[in-house]
Design an enzyme around this catalytic site. Structure first.
Site, PDB file in Angstrom:
ATOM      1  CE  LYS A 113      32.603 -45.399 -24.263  1.00  0.00           C
ATOM      2  NZ  LYS A 113      32.092 -46.679 -23.741  1.00  0.00           N
TER       3      LYS A 113
ATOM      4  CE1 TYR B 286      20.455 -14.240 -15.229  1.00  0.00           C
ATOM      5  CE2 TYR B 286      22.222 -15.858 -15.434  1.00  0.00           C
ATOM      6  CZ  TYR B 286      21.467 -14.827 -15.976  1.00  0.00           C
ATOM      7  OH  TYR B 286      21.725 -14.377 -17.229  1.00  0.00           O
TER       8      TYR B 286
END
Ligand SMILES: *Cc1c(COP(=O)(O)O)cnc(C)c1O
Length: 341
Positions: A21, A237
């Site tokens: 999956k 940042y």
């Protein structure tokens, strides 16, 4: 494929299937499925109908089960692509029984503790002699373990005991209980068909112990720049990191948009020339800054290893406060992917 064979060796009397999956846990179904089929794998599991349709194109002969079951009205699509729904309630069973009339196979999902998908144990036992089971073509009875990666959890034994009662009530069907970690548990979890996913792709089925699986995924990023900074300089940042002393920094061409988790900011590391280099400050969308002061190999155009060379997906997951499963399935589409065998 070595991992698939190694898992199968745990239970020579059982068949080893493969759970593929989520695009084969982020590894790429179109590369993984044919390779597993070539190695001898005959039974595959996906989560969605759409994944099953794609898998069918790659695997013309295989049995393909769809774990999330039969959505209302989807029966014709399952039949057209010869997909086997994993039926989890009486409505799904009834709908499939009409379409199948015993000709199209399916699995029965019994919930032995997850409270997620599947019939309750009493409900399933009550259905055991019912003609709907034959009409729905039930050829596999399965359940899923809640805590297989924690061998000492008493839930394992309780689920295994319930499942043994179930399989006895459905003698015409094969039985499947074990995921990757379940395959490594006691004998009474293995039954007829193993359903490993994570461990096929190098994940450790026995957390806290040495990983018996071969690593499958390697993730490298290019070093774009190397710079020297003074003590007191900050990076990234919000200036979340401050240099405690003169340091050398390298900026990598990879960020959270590539699926490398931002939660690993300030916690994870990468390897440059085999030397562990801490991730500094906040991870950007497309960039990561490393402290390469100790890595004499670091240079523009060189590479850093984010997964591989002993830095495994379980460690990367732990550094990001998550599990390796999420790292694998999150691997982005922006990478250049090379498959080697
Ligand atoms: C995902 C899944 C598996 C595979 O589990 P792993 O831990 O990746 O081996 C097996 N069975 C079911 C029902 C699943 O949803």
């Amino acid at each position: 494929m070595a991992n698939w064979r190694a898992l199968g060796a745990h239970a020579p009397q059982a068949e080893c299937g493969a759970v593929v999956k989520a695009d084969a846990y982020g590894c790429g179904l179109s590369a993984v499925a044919p390779a597993l089929a070539l190695a001898g794998c005959r039974t595959f599991f996906v989560a969605h109908l759409s994944e099953g349709i794609f898998a069918r194109k790659l695997l013309p002969e295989a049995a393909i089960y769809v774990l999330n079951g039969l959505p209302p009205g989807a029966g014709a699509a399952f039949a057209e692509h010869a997909l086997r729904p994993v039926l989890g309630d009486r409505e799904e069973l009834a709908e499939w029984a009409v379409l199948s009339d015993g000709r199209l196979p399916a699995a029965l999902h019994v919930d032995t503790g997850m409270n997620r998908l599947g019939l309750s144990v009493p409900d399933a036992l009550a259905l055991a002699g019912d003609p709907v089971i034959g009409k729905a073509g039930i050829d596999l009875v399965m359940s899923h373990l809640v805590s297989a990666e924690i061998p000492a959890d008493p839930l394992n034994a309780r689920q295994a005991a319930d499942f043994s009662r179930l399989r006895a009530a459905f003698p015409q069907a094969r039985a499947s209980l074990a995921n990757s970690s379940g395959t490594c548990l006691a004998d009474d979890t293995r039954h007829d068909l193993l359903r490993p996913g994570y461990s096929l792709f190098g994940g450790n089925p026995e957390p806290g112990r040495p990983n018996p699986m071969r690593p499958v995924v390697r993730l490298e990023a290019t070093i774009l720049q190397v710079r020297d900074v003074e003590a007191g300089a900050t990076c990234g940042y919000n200036a979340r990191w401050t240099a405690p002393s003169p340091r050398r920094l390298a900026t990598l061409s990879l960020g959270y948009a590539d699926g490398y988790p931002r939660a690993a900011s300030g916690r994870g590391h990468a390897l440059v020339g085999g030397v562990p280099c801490p991730i500094l400050g906040l991870i950007s969308m497309d960039l990561i800054i490393l402290d390469v002061t100790d890595a004499s190999d670091a240079r523009r155009g060189g590479t850093a290893t984010l997964i591989g060379d002993g830095l495994d997906i379980d460690t990367v997951g732990a550094n990001a406060g998550t599990i390796g499963y999420e790292i694998l399935t999150g691997l982005g589409s922006r990478y250049v992917r090379n498959y080697v065998e």
